[in-house]
Design a protein around this motif. Structure first.
Motif, PDB file in Angstrom:
ATOM      1  N   VAL A 185       0.834  -1.206   0.000  1.00 52.78           N
ATOM      2  CA  VAL A 185       0.000   0.000   0.000  1.00 52.78           C
ATOM      3  C   VAL A 185       0.866   1.251   0.000  1.00 52.78           C
ATOM      4  O   VAL A 185       0.601   2.211  -0.734  1.00 52.78           O
ATOM      5  CB  VAL A 185      -0.950  -0.003   1.221  1.00 52.78           C
ATOM      6  N   VAL A 186       1.925   1.242   0.805  1.00 53.54           N
ATOM      7  CA  VAL A 186       2.821   2.401   0.880  1.00 53.54           C
ATOM      8  C   VAL A 186       3.455   2.684  -0.478  1.00 53.54           C
ATOM      9  O   VAL A 186       3.488   3.829  -0.944  1.00 53.54           O
ATOM     10  CB  VAL A 186       3.914   2.168   1.945  1.00 53.54           C
ATOM     11  N   ILE A 187       3.950   1.649  -1.135  1.00 52.99           N
ATOM     12  CA  ILE A 187       4.640   1.841  -2.412  1.00 52.99           C
ATOM     13  C   ILE A 187       3.688   2.370  -3.479  1.00 52.99           C
ATOM     14  O   ILE A 187       3.978   3.361  -4.161  1.00 52.99           O
ATOM     15  CB  ILE A 187       5.290   0.525  -2.879  1.00 52.99           C
ATOM     16  N   PHE A 188       2.531   1.721  -3.627  1.00 52.01           N
ATOM     17  CA  PHE A 188       1.581   2.162  -4.651  1.00 52.01           C
ATOM     18  C   PHE A 188       1.025   3.545  -4.335  1.00 52.01           C
ATOM     19  O   PHE A 188       0.870   4.387  -5.231  1.00 52.01           O
ATOM     20  CB  PHE A 188       0.447   1.154  -4.790  1.00 52.01           C
ATOM     21  N   SER A 189       0.710   3.796  -3.074  1.00 48.13           N
ATOM     22  CA  SER A 189       0.188   5.100  -2.692  1.00 48.13           C
ATOM     23  C   SER A 189       1.215   6.195  -2.940  1.00 48.13           C
ATOM     24  O   SER A 189       0.883   7.288  -3.430  1.00 48.13           O
ATOM     25  CB  SER A 189      -0.228   5.087  -1.219  1.00 48.13           C
ATOM     26  N   PHE A 190       2.470   5.909  -2.611  1.00 56.50           N
ATOM     27  CA  PHE A 190       3.539   6.886  -2.848  1.00 56.50           C
ATOM     28  C   PHE A 190       3.676   7.181  -4.340  1.00 56.50           C
ATOM     29  O   PHE A 190       3.752   8.353  -4.746  1.00 56.50           O
ATOM     30  CB  PHE A 190       4.858   6.345  -2.294  1.00 56.50           C
ATOM     31  N   MET A 191       3.711   6.139  -5.142  1.00 55.89           N
ATOM     32  CA  MET A 191       3.908   6.330  -6.583  1.00 55.89           C
ATOM     33  C   MET A 191       2.735   7.076  -7.203  1.00 55.89           C
ATOM     34  O   MET A 191       2.926   8.002  -8.006  1.00 55.89           O
ATOM     35  CB  MET A 191       4.101   4.975  -7.260  1.00 55.89           C
TER      36      MET A 191
END
Length: 281
Positions: A203-209
């Motif tokens: 979730v962190v990676i996709f949300s950040f991107m």
């Protein structure tokens, strides 16, 4: 004979993968190498990746920004917005997902159906109602329209991903915690949340991107150039009247990819594990 055929097939396979990978990464390589070229060489000798002359001043000119606003301002704004959105998304999506996955309540099936319907809902449909709402709140030309929604439920896709992960956690852990005196929040905080680590990293990676690369929402809500994010800052380099400074634009575009590369490099293992264990392959 079988070993020889196996080696040949491996060579063919890895050659194809390497060639396909190069084709996929070529645009990024071209952008990075072109950021070091003189402007006349960027499109004059576009097929060549190696610059005839290295122009490192493209980065310094790009960092100076546009219209008296340095690119450090755009980076700062993007970091503020992206960090808060990621924190809000992780907090809200995990709580909502826990409620759907573990707690029985009235109209649960109906609300879950509405949640799944919003996954397929184009963002353009809600754009005008949201703008009117935030305009009435007086939030236009502030970061609030970009940040606050993340704390009020997060992205439906992330909620669904976390629901799938939580459903794979044995309920016996909940029952054991209940016997030990844990309430619903205690079970979530002490049992479910620590086990959600792979899915939360996803979730962190996709949300950040998605937030770092978002162009539409900042374009709609941020009118003051001092509040612009990196995506709008890159757009500011393109001027139909004065001409586009392609060297500086490509240099800052390359630099804007650095946070995503670093994040992905450090958390790639958890990303793969989080996607695989939720059944979304």
């Amino acid at each position: 004979m079988k070993k020889q055929n196996s080696k040949i097939s491996d060579v063919i396979y890895y050659t194809f993968v390497a060639a396909f990978g190069f084709v996929m990464i070529y645009p990024i390589l071209w952008m990075i190498m072109s950021s070091l070229k003189p402007e006349v060489e960027i499109f004059g000798n576009a097929a060549s990746l190696v610059p005839g002359e290295f122009r490192w001043d493209n980065f310094s000119r790009g960092w100076e920004g546009f219209g008296g606003i340095g690119f450090d301002v755009y980076f700062r704004n993007s970091i503020i917005v992206t960090t808060l959105v990621v924190l809000g998304t992780v907090a809200s999506a995990s709580i909502v997902a826990y409620g759907f996955a573990r707690i029985n309540f009235k109209f649960k099936a109906l609300l879950f159906g509405c949640l799944m319907a919003t996954v397929m809902l184009p963002v353009q449909i809600t754009l005008i109602p949201q703008y009117i709402l935030f305009h009435n709140f007086g939030w236009v030309n502030t970061f609030y329209p970009l940040i606050v929604p993340a704390f009020l439920g997060g992205q439906p896709f992330f909620i669904f991903l976390l629901i799938q992960f939580i459903r794979g956690i044995p309920r016996e852990l909940d029952e054991a915690a209940t016997i030990d005196g844990c309430n619903k929040f205690g079970i979530f905080y002490k049992i479910i949340l620590p086990l959600l680590k792979p899915a939360l990293v996803t979730v962190v990676i996709f949300s950040f991107m998605w937030t770092w690369d978002d162009f539409l929402a900042p374009l709609i809500y941020l009118n003051n150039a001092g509040l612009h994010t990196v995506t709008l800052g890159l757009r500011n380099f393109m001027d139909a009247d004065a001409g586009t400074n392609w060297g500086a634009l490509l240099a800052m575009s390359s630099l804007s990819l650095l946070p995503q590369f670093i994040l992905f490099a450090f958390f790639q293992k958890y990303l793969v594990e989080g996607i695989a264990t939720t059944g979304i392959k």
